[in-house]
Design an enzyme around this catalytic site. Structure first.
Site, short mmCIF file in Angstrom:
data_model
loop_
_atom_site.label_atom_id
_atom_site.label_comp_id
_atom_site.label_asym_id
_atom_site.label_seq_id
_atom_site.Cartn_x
_atom_site.Cartn_y
_atom_site.Cartn_z
N ASP A 132 0.70 -1.24 -0.02
CA ASP A 132 0.02 -0.04 0.15
C ASP A 132 0.89 1.28 0.03
O ASP A 132 2.24 1.29 0.46
CB ASP A 132 -0.88 -0.14 1.20
CG ASP A 132 -2.08 0.94 1.09
OD1 ASP A 132 -2.18 1.71 0.05
OD2 ASP A 132 -2.70 1.04 2.09
N GLY A 155 0.93 4.12 1.34
CA GLY A 155 0.97 4.72 2.61
C GLY A 155 0.08 5.82 2.95
O GLY A 155 0.01 6.57 3.91
N GLY A 194 -10.81 3.94 0.18
CA GLY A 194 -11.29 5.30 0.87
C GLY A 194 -12.96 4.56 1.20
O GLY A 194 -13.80 5.18 1.81
N ASP A 229 -7.83 -7.38 1.15
CA ASP A 229 -6.89 -7.46 2.08
C ASP A 229 -7.72 -6.91 3.34
O ASP A 229 -8.59 -5.92 3.23
CB ASP A 229 -5.77 -6.59 1.85
CG ASP A 229 -5.71 -5.06 2.38
OD1 ASP A 229 -6.45 -4.25 1.24
OD2 ASP A 229 -5.76 -4.62 3.35
N CYS A 260 -13.59 -26.96 10.16
CA CYS A 260 -12.17 -26.54 9.47
C CYS A 260 -11.34 -27.72 9.56
O CYS A 260 -11.30 -28.37 10.51
CB CYS A 260 -11.77 -25.33 10.43
SG CYS A 260 -10.14 -24.82 9.88
N CYS A 275 -7.84 -27.09 9.47
CA CYS A 275 -6.80 -26.43 9.46
C CYS A 275 -5.77 -27.24 10.87
O CYS A 275 -6.53 -27.85 11.54
CB CYS A 275 -6.77 -24.94 9.84
SG CYS A 275 -7.26 -24.52 11.54
N CYS A 299 -7.40 -26.62 14.16
CA CYS A 299 -8.68 -27.40 14.50
C CYS A 299 -8.33 -28.78 14.44
O CYS A 299 -9.20 -29.40 15.12
CB CYS A 299 -9.71 -26.81 13.41
SG CYS A 299 -10.11 -24.95 13.57
N HIS A 327 -5.86 -20.22 12.38
CA HIS A 327 -7.32 -20.71 11.92
C HIS A 327 -7.83 -19.62 11.16
O HIS A 327 -8.39 -19.81 10.12
CB HIS A 327 -7.98 -20.98 13.14
CG HIS A 327 -9.50 -21.07 12.86
ND1 HIS A 327 -9.85 -22.15 12.23
CD2 HIS A 327 -10.30 -20.01 12.88
CE1 HIS A 327 -11.30 -21.76 11.88
NE2 HIS A 327 -11.34 -20.74 12.30
ZN ZN Z 1 -9.18 -24.12 11.87
#
Ligand code: ZN
Length: 404
Positions: A117, A119, A244, A294, A332, A334, A337, A363
């Site tokens: 970005d 700034g 913005g 983002d 999930c 991950c 998890c 996670h």
């Molecule tokens: Zn997870």
């Protein structure tokens, strides 16, 4: 449609030809739309040998670090591009150190793509500490009070020095609320700076591999947003961001501005909705043709003890999770998890263990990256509407359903 200035080395701002391929002299970034379902689309960005499938979520690594998770861990979650911030990296550690390391990728040990970005958002958040001049914006460091000047050219140059894949132009981010006349005045400065940034970028065509995105501004005024998009298109950028928004305006206004802007943007360029948002916002944005997102929410909220799950947010520090031996999100897969329970993570937060933030961040990022991956698959398979409806319904059910 053939513009007067079609030479990348002319040193002048020239219109977007909408080609996006190798024949486009500005195309250090190539973007293709692989499938579309309504306005939602799945695409591929290729830049500097790095491939980014869209829609994409970019984890935020403001100061060259995604907080609480090392770069290799972020990569292992499937992130293909992360965000850095010009303002923060310029002040600390500065260009010299990063240049000495061989660029930002090497300095932070990140193999994926990097977008920085400009700034602008941070500088304009400083309120009392900055002053806009014809040259650029003069500001005081939030670290030591030292005075600095950002010009559109210096910000582009700094991002070249970092060697990032995608740079953003310096812009004026109007606060919310802003009157139409104030927002219009801010926008005129932003557009002048965008043209200067583009000229600087074009003059560097021989030595930079960094692509440059323009940023559409205009607060909550549709005429300004449309004017902004058209003016940036007349300049010609590798991609277009919508800035913005998500600065305090009502959600309806945010989506109205997004729709008005997207309507002006060419199909052949990536579209990036800056700083957005919640899991629901990702769905709403993809629905409106956004390719890139983002947001600090998944990482910041993780550190504050909130996990995002298929059934809404789980404030895992709450007493009701003390004996809850389910994972953060039963749906999930991950690492957090698969191995740990809500009760354990709650205990880690209560005990002040750093691993609480690490496990929850892992996670949350996995959850966000999975949303965009599943969205992409749904678009490719022509079942985007079903996916979006089911996701939003499950998310709105809330955590009580998940804990019963
Ligand atoms: Zn997870």
């Amino acid at each position: 449609m053939i513009p007067a200035h079609n030479d990348s080395r002319s040193g002048e701002c020239g219109p977007d030809l909408g080609q996006g391929g190798e024949s486009d002299p500005a195309a250090r970034l190539r973007f293709s739309v692989d499938a579309a379902d309504g306005s939602a689309r799945a695409g591929t960005i290729v830049i500097n040998g790095r491939r980014i499938e869209t829609p994409v979520f970019m984890p935020v690594g403001t100061a060259g670090s995604v907080k609480a998770l090392p770069p290799h861990d972020v990569e292992s979650l499937g992130a293909t591009i992360c965000l850095g911030n010009t303002y923060h990296l310029y002040l600390r550690p500065g260009a010299e150190v990063i240049r000495g390391a061989g660029g930002l990728h090497r300095f932070i040990g990140w193999n994926g793509a990097i977008l920085t970005d400009s700034g602008g958002f941070q500088v304009f958040s400083l309120q009392e500490l900055r002053r806009v001049t014809a040259e650029g914006v003069r500001f005081r460091s939030h670290l030591d009070g030292s005075e600095h000047l950002f010009t559109p050219e210096s910000v582009v140059d700094f991002q070249f020095e970092l060697g990032v894949d995608i740079a953003m132009v310096l812009d004026v981010c109007s606060p919310y609320p802003a009157s139409h006349s104030d927002a219009a005045a801010d926008l005129e400065v932003t557009l002048g700076w965008a043209a200067r940034s583009r000229d600087r970028h074009r003059s560097a065509v021989d030595y930079t591999t960094t692509a440059l995105f323009g940023i559409v501004q205009g607060s909550v005024y549709e005429d300004l947003r449309r004017h902004s998009a058209r003016a940036l298109l007349a300049c010609g950028f590798d991609g277009y961001a919508i800035g913005g928004l998500s600065v305090g305006e009502p959600k309806e206004a945010m989506w109205e501005m997004t729709e008005a802007t997207v309507a002006e943007l060419p199909d052949v360029r990536p579209r990036y909705l800056m700083g957005v948002g919640t899991p629901e916002d990702l769905i709403m944005g993809i629905e409106r043709g956004i390719d890139m997102f983002d947001c600090v929410l998944p990482t910041r909220n993780a550190r504050n003890g909130t996990a995002f799950t298929s059934h809404g947010p789980v404030p895992v520090k709450a007493a009701r999770y003390a004996r809850d031996f389910d994972p953060l999100d039963p749906e999930c897969d991950c690492l957090t998890c698969r191995r740990h329970s809500r009760a354990y993570i709650r205990h880690l937060f209560n005990a002040g263990e750093i691993s609480a933030m690490m496990l929850t961040t892992r996670h949350n990022l996995h959850f966000y990256l999975t949303i965009v991956r599943r969205a992409r698959r749904a678009i490719m398979d022509g079942r985007w509407q079903i996916f979006a409806r089911e996701f939003l319904a499950a998310y709105a059910e809330g955590d009580s359903a998940a804990t019963q």
